[in-house]
Design an enzyme around this catalytic site. Structure first.
Site, short mmCIF file in Angstrom:
data_model
loop_
_atom_site.label_atom_id
_atom_site.label_comp_id
_atom_site.label_asym_id
_atom_site.label_seq_id
_atom_site.Cartn_x
_atom_site.Cartn_y
_atom_site.Cartn_z
CG HIS A 275 -0.19 -0.15 2.51
ND1 HIS A 275 0.23 0.93 3.24
CD2 HIS A 275 0.27 -1.24 3.17
CE1 HIS A 275 0.89 0.52 4.30
NE2 HIS A 275 0.94 -0.80 4.29
N GLY A 276 0.40 2.38 0.18
CA GLY A 276 1.20 3.60 0.06
C GLY A 276 2.46 3.63 0.92
#
Length: 159
Positions: free
Chosen positions: A17-18
């Site tokens: 994810h980010g």
């Protein structure tokens, strides 16, 4: 150099994810993210979503636990590997399978029924605690932190 160039292993039930795809990859200087998880290895939709988070210059591989155990030692020394697993049990399976895990970053383990919260991002049950203890006995150091610039906490101090 002997063995694969594993820069860090992270436990994060969100996988890529980010935070993982940008912050950790840049901090480590990784050029390959290996997701070792049986379910993610067979889920092309999830893989596509995770690929979208990574910068174009970073490669990703999605392997089952057994395939990771089988192929990680064949990695080129030029591959700077950031290994991501979904939970502590995946990490323990890799370590017991011969993957040279020396340091694990515990990033995120969501709360579920029957688990106790030990930090804002990590919840564990007895099986998780047992797996962490086995990893410690196998010589793996483990710190809990979300992003690289946070001060890490030894997970064993929180259990």
């Amino acid at each position: 150099m002997t063995g694969p160039n594993i820069l860090l292993t992270r436990i994060d039930n969100r996988l890529i994810h980010g935070q993982v795809g940008v912050t950790w990859v840049n901090h480590l200087g990784a050029n390959l993210v290996v997701v070792a998880n049986d379910k993610a290895a067979g889920d092309e939709v999830q893989q596509s979503l995770m690929d979208m988070v990574l910068p174009d210059v970073i490669q990703a591989r999605y392997f089952s636990l057994q395939k990771t155990i089988d192929v990680i030692h064949k990695a080129s020394p030029k591959q700077k590997i950031f290994l991501v697993v979904k939970d502590v049990h995946d990490a323990l399976a890799l370590k017991e399978g011969g993957v040279p895990l020396e340091q694990i970053n515990v990033g995120n383990m969501h709360y579920e029924e029957g688990k106790k919260q030990i930090s804002s991002t990590v919840s564990v049950d007895e099986a998780d605690i047992s797996a962490f203890k086995k990893l410690e006995q196998l010589g793996v150091s483990m710190d809990l932190r979300g992003v690289p610039n946070e001060k890490g906490q030894n997970i064993m101090d929180l259990l």
